[in-house]
Every structure is written in structure tokens, then in C-alpha cells.
Design a protein around this motif. Structure first.
Motif, PDB file in Angstrom:
ATOM      1  N   ARG A 113       0.836  -1.208   0.000  1.00  0.00           N
ATOM      2  CA  ARG A 113       0.000   0.000   0.000  1.00  0.00           C
ATOM      3  C   ARG A 113       0.869   1.255   0.000  1.00  0.00           C
ATOM      4  O   ARG A 113       0.562   2.246  -0.655  1.00  0.00           O
ATOM      5  CB  ARG A 113      -0.929  -0.008   1.201  1.00  0.00           C
ATOM      6  CG  ARG A 113      -2.050  -1.037   1.121  1.00  0.00           C
ATOM      7  CD  ARG A 113      -3.112  -0.755   2.171  1.00  0.00           C
ATOM      8  NE  ARG A 113      -4.165  -1.730   2.126  1.00  0.00           N
ATOM      9  CZ  ARG A 113      -5.193  -1.695   1.276  1.00  0.00           C
ATOM     10  NH1 ARG A 113      -5.267  -0.710   0.376  1.00  0.00           N
ATOM     11  NH2 ARG A 113      -6.126  -2.617   1.305  1.00  0.00           N
TER      12      ARG A 113
ATOM     13  N   GLN B 203       2.104   2.552  -3.334  1.00  0.00           N
ATOM     14  CA  GLN B 203       1.148   3.093  -4.297  1.00  0.00           C
ATOM     15  C   GLN B 203       1.146   4.617  -4.339  1.00  0.00           C
ATOM     16  O   GLN B 203       0.463   5.219  -5.176  1.00  0.00           O
ATOM     17  CB  GLN B 203      -0.278   2.600  -3.978  1.00  0.00           C
ATOM     18  CG  GLN B 203      -0.416   1.094  -3.859  1.00  0.00           C
ATOM     19  CD  GLN B 203       0.084   0.351  -5.081  1.00  0.00           C
ATOM     20  OE1 GLN B 203      -0.284   0.674  -6.218  1.00  0.00           O
ATOM     21  NE2 GLN B 203       0.943  -0.646  -4.848  1.00  0.00           N
ATOM     22  N   GLN B 204       1.898   5.258  -3.453  1.00  0.00           N
ATOM     23  CA  GLN B 204       1.874   6.718  -3.402  1.00  0.00           C
ATOM     24  C   GLN B 204       3.276   7.288  -3.225  1.00  0.00           C
ATOM     25  O   GLN B 204       4.205   6.574  -2.850  1.00  0.00           O
ATOM     26  CB  GLN B 204       0.958   7.196  -2.274  1.00  0.00           C
ATOM     27  CG  GLN B 204       1.288   6.637  -0.918  1.00  0.00           C
ATOM     28  CD  GLN B 204       0.248   7.003   0.118  1.00  0.00           C
ATOM     29  OE1 GLN B 204       0.313   8.071   0.712  1.00  0.00           O
ATOM     30  NE2 GLN B 204      -0.721   6.121   0.343  1.00  0.00           N
ATOM     31  N   ALA B 205       3.403   8.564  -3.490  1.00  0.00           N
ATOM     32  CA  ALA B 205       4.689   9.252  -3.359  1.00  0.00           C
ATOM     33  C   ALA B 205       4.941   9.621  -1.898  1.00  0.00           C
ATOM     34  O   ALA B 205       3.998   9.798  -1.118  1.00  0.00           O
ATOM     35  CB  ALA B 205       4.697  10.502  -4.229  1.00  0.00           C
ATOM     36  N   HIS B 206       6.228   9.747  -1.553  1.00  0.00           N
ATOM     37  CA  HIS B 206       6.611  10.094  -0.186  1.00  0.00           C
ATOM     38  C   HIS B 206       7.738  11.120  -0.211  1.00  0.00           C
ATOM     39  O   HIS B 206       8.384  11.324  -1.243  1.00  0.00           O
ATOM     40  CB  HIS B 206       7.052   8.835   0.575  1.00  0.00           C
ATOM     41  CG  HIS B 206       6.007   7.778   0.627  1.00  0.00           C
ATOM     42  ND1 HIS B 206       4.965   7.794   1.512  1.00  0.00           N
ATOM     43  CD2 HIS B 206       5.825   6.660  -0.143  1.00  0.00           C
ATOM     44  CE1 HIS B 206       4.192   6.745   1.305  1.00  0.00           C
ATOM     45  NE2 HIS B 206       4.693   6.042   0.311  1.00  0.00           N
TER      46      HIS B 206
ATOM     47  N   PRO C 248       4.310   5.451  -8.645  1.00  0.00           N
ATOM     48  CA  PRO C 248       3.250   4.710  -7.960  1.00  0.00           C
ATOM     49  C   PRO C 248       3.224   3.246  -8.400  1.00  0.00           C
ATOM     50  O   PRO C 248       3.339   2.928  -9.572  1.00  0.00           O
ATOM     51  CB  PRO C 248       1.979   5.438  -8.399  1.00  0.00           C
ATOM     52  CG  PRO C 248       2.435   6.820  -8.736  1.00  0.00           C
ATOM     53  CD  PRO C 248       3.804   6.653  -9.328  1.00  0.00           C
TER      54      PRO C 248
ATOM     55  N   LEU D 296       2.151   4.669   7.429  1.00  0.00           N
ATOM     56  CA  LEU D 296       2.251   5.953   6.736  1.00  0.00           C
ATOM     57  C   LEU D 296       2.789   7.023   7.680  1.00  0.00           C
ATOM     58  O   LEU D 296       3.652   7.829   7.300  1.00  0.00           O
ATOM     59  CB  LEU D 296       0.882   6.367   6.197  1.00  0.00           C
ATOM     60  CG  LEU D 296       0.346   5.550   5.022  1.00  0.00           C
ATOM     61  CD1 LEU D 296      -1.133   5.859   4.792  1.00  0.00           C
ATOM     62  CD2 LEU D 296       1.147   5.824   3.756  1.00  0.00           C
TER      63      LEU D 296
END
Length: 327
Positions: free
Chosen positions: A26, A29-32, A67, A311
Motif C-alpha cells: 500500500r 502506491q503513493q509518493a513520499h 506509484p 504511513l
């Protein structure tokens, strides 16, 4: 080694049969704000991605990731994962991933470590004596460390960690308490940017001992230690009765609370925001932040595990690591 423009975090999922691998999927799936480099078994991560129905492309370290992509240093397991069923044969891979990720931080390849939940019983059943990741990392780095849990509204550090209650009073010593307070104070200054942090120190006994009628640890150990450190300029208040120290009006005056034992402080913190709570190891040469939940074997592979704590761990570790990067 060239220091990256933004921090690179070593990401260790933890117990392969738990929710750690799917939470890492999970995460991918997104930028950090930081680069992520997983230390894990590739097949386990792919199995978690399939269970969630999410894309996952594993890439070489240093390659840019979008992603659905995650850089990885493979740490193969002895046996394929079966979600929900820890296998002691994979204990060595769990420990290897932790020690490799931490070594990357010690050697400058990574600037911080984020860890998922581990299964202590499975590791010990695999023939590896293991009391906790905090202790493992402290021994590897040769560092004095302190466990602190935090959420967006509260920080709680621990004078003692995983001890039976009957052993706690003997573990509260002047030398030990002074060491914990110095590590906590230094970390609040360096990592959290607090020039003169204010620390609330709880008593051990009900009502902080009630003037000696309910215990003498406050009089004989805690108060003399606080007085010595106050003379050096540390801003410490206490020993405070634990049953009123967490009232909002009192907490507003402090940057952190030092509890004498695990269940004195952590139930309050978890009630105040369990989903975004994280576990921080203070005193290491690098930032280490862990999720504040277990392996959740009953949820593993179901897609129902909440990624909020992981997260939050990545977000905080990114900020702590960025503070340590050269200007």
C-alpha cells in the motif's frame, strides 16, 4: 558515498505472514518525502500485492520509483509465505532484514529505518533469542536507547519497557533514570528541534507515593535524580501523579512525558490516537520509527489492515532524517 538530496529510508516489513508486507505494498502506491528501499523477500511482497489486487513492480536500488513501484534489496526467506501462519523457518530472514537495513543506516546508504511488526514467538521458535527490535538495534549500534511512542498530540517515553510489573521497582534506579532522561532530552533537542524541551516525569506509585505513605521510590530515587538534572538546566517537572498528569490542561505545558513503566503511559497514548501512533527509538545514530501495532495475523492477506501507522512512521522518519542531512 554521495548523500541524496532527500532521505533514503530502509523499509523492513517485519513478520512475512503478518500484515507488514501488504502495508508496504500500500505504501508503494503513493509518493513520499523520502526514497524507500525495502529489505524483504520479493516473492512475499508480490504475494501480498496479488492478495490486495494492487500493482507492484520491484526495482533495483537507486532507480526512480513511481506509484506501484518499490526499490528492493532482496532478503530471501527459507519457505514461501502463508499469510496468517508464521513459520519459524523464516525467522532468520526477518532478523537479517532488520540488521541489513540498520547496517545501511550505520554506513550511510540509508538515512533512516522504518520497521513493520514482528512476531517474537516465531523468531524465538526459530532458535534465535530475541526480546525486541529496539534491543536488537541498540546492540548492533552499541548505543544507549530509549523507547518513545508518539502520535500527533502526545509523546510518551518509557523508563522501563517490557518487564513484569513485580520487577519494575527494582529497575527504577538513579543511574538508569538519569540515562533515560539525558537520552530523551538530547533527542528532543536534536530530532524535534526543541531548544529547551519540557518533560513531565511520572511517579512510580499511586499519587506519586503520597509523601512516602504509598511507596518511597519518589523520595529516594526519582526526586533526587530530577533535582540533579534540573541543576544542569534540564526542564523537568515531577514526580507527578500519573492519574492526573495526562489531563489536557497539564499536557499543554509539556513536550514529552516520561512514564515509569509500559502500561502506565501507553494506554493513554493509544486511546488518544492509536491509528497514527508510532514507536521511535531514541539514541540511535540514525532515526528509527516503527508501527505501533502487532502482526494482526487474523487480517493478513485480507486487505483490511489499516496502513495509517506505517504511513505515519514513514512521514515522521522522513522528517527526522531530513533534519540530519547536510545543509
Amino acid at each position: 558515498m554521495t548523500t541524496p538530496a532527500r532521505p533514503r529510508l530502509a523499509l523492513v516489513p517485519g513478520e512475512p505472514a503478518g500484515v507488514g508486507p501488504e502495508l508496504c505494498v500500500r505504501l508503494a502506491q503513493q509518493a513520499h518525502a523520502a526514497e524507500l528501499l525495502a529489505y524483504a523477500d520479493p516473492d512475499t511482497l508480490q504475494a501480498a500485492a496479488r492478495a490486495l489486487g494492487l500493482p507492484l513492480r520491484l526495482r533495483e536500488p537507486g532507480q526512480p520509483c513511481g506509484p506501484g513501484e518499490l526499490a528492493i534489496r532482496p532478503v530471501p526467506q527459507a519457505r514461501p509465505v502463508r499469510f496468517g501462519e508464521p513459520d519459524p523457518a523464516n525467522a532468520a530472514a526477518v532478523i537479517e532484514a532488520l540488521t541489513l537495513g540498520a547496517a545501511a543506516c550505520l554506513h550511510g546508504e540509508c538515512q533512516g529505518l522504518v520497521t513493520g511488526p514482528v512476531h517474537k514467538a516465531s523468531i524465538n521458535a526459530g532458535g534465535i533469542p530475541y526480546s525486541g527490535t529496539t534491543e536488537l538495534l541498540a546492540a548492533q549500534a552499541g548505543a544507549d536507547v530509549v523507547m518513545m511512542l508518539a502520535n500527533p498530540s502526545l509523546r510518551v517515553a518509557l523508563a522501563t519497557t517490557h518487564l513484569p510489573l513485580r520487577e519494575v521497582p527494582d529497575a527504577i534506579t538513579a543511574a538508569g533514570l538519569e540515562r533515560v532522561l539525558r537520552v530523551l532530552h538530547a533527542a528532543l533537542v536534536r530530532d524535534f528541534g526543541l531548544a529547551t524541551p519540557r518533560i513531565a516525569v511520572l511517579g512510580l506509585n499511586p499519587h506519586a507515593g503520597e509523601g512516602g505513605h504509598l511507596g518511597r521510590e519518589e523520595i529516594e530515587v526519582i526526586t533526587p535524580c530530577l533535582e540533579r538534572l534540573r541543576a544542569e538546566g534540564l526542564r523537568l517537572e515531577g514526580p507527578l501523579p500519573a492519574d492526573t498528569a495526562f489531563l489536557p490542561a497539564k499536557l499543554a505545558g509539556f513536550d514529552a512525558v516520561l512514564a515509569m513503566y509500559h502500561d502506565q503511559g501507553l494506554p493513554v497514548l493509544k486511546h488518544a490516537g492509536f491509528e497514527q501512533a508510532v514507536n521511535i527509538t531514541l539514541g540511535l545514530p540514525y532515526p528509527r520509527v516503527a508501527v505501533d501495532h502487532g502482526t494482526a495475523l487474523d487480517l493478513a492477506g485480507s486487505g483490511r489492515a489499516d496502513p495509517s501507522s506505517l504511513l505515519a512512521a514513514v512521514d515522521l522518519c522522513s522528517r527526522l532524517a531530513a533534519r540530519r542531512l547536510p545543509a
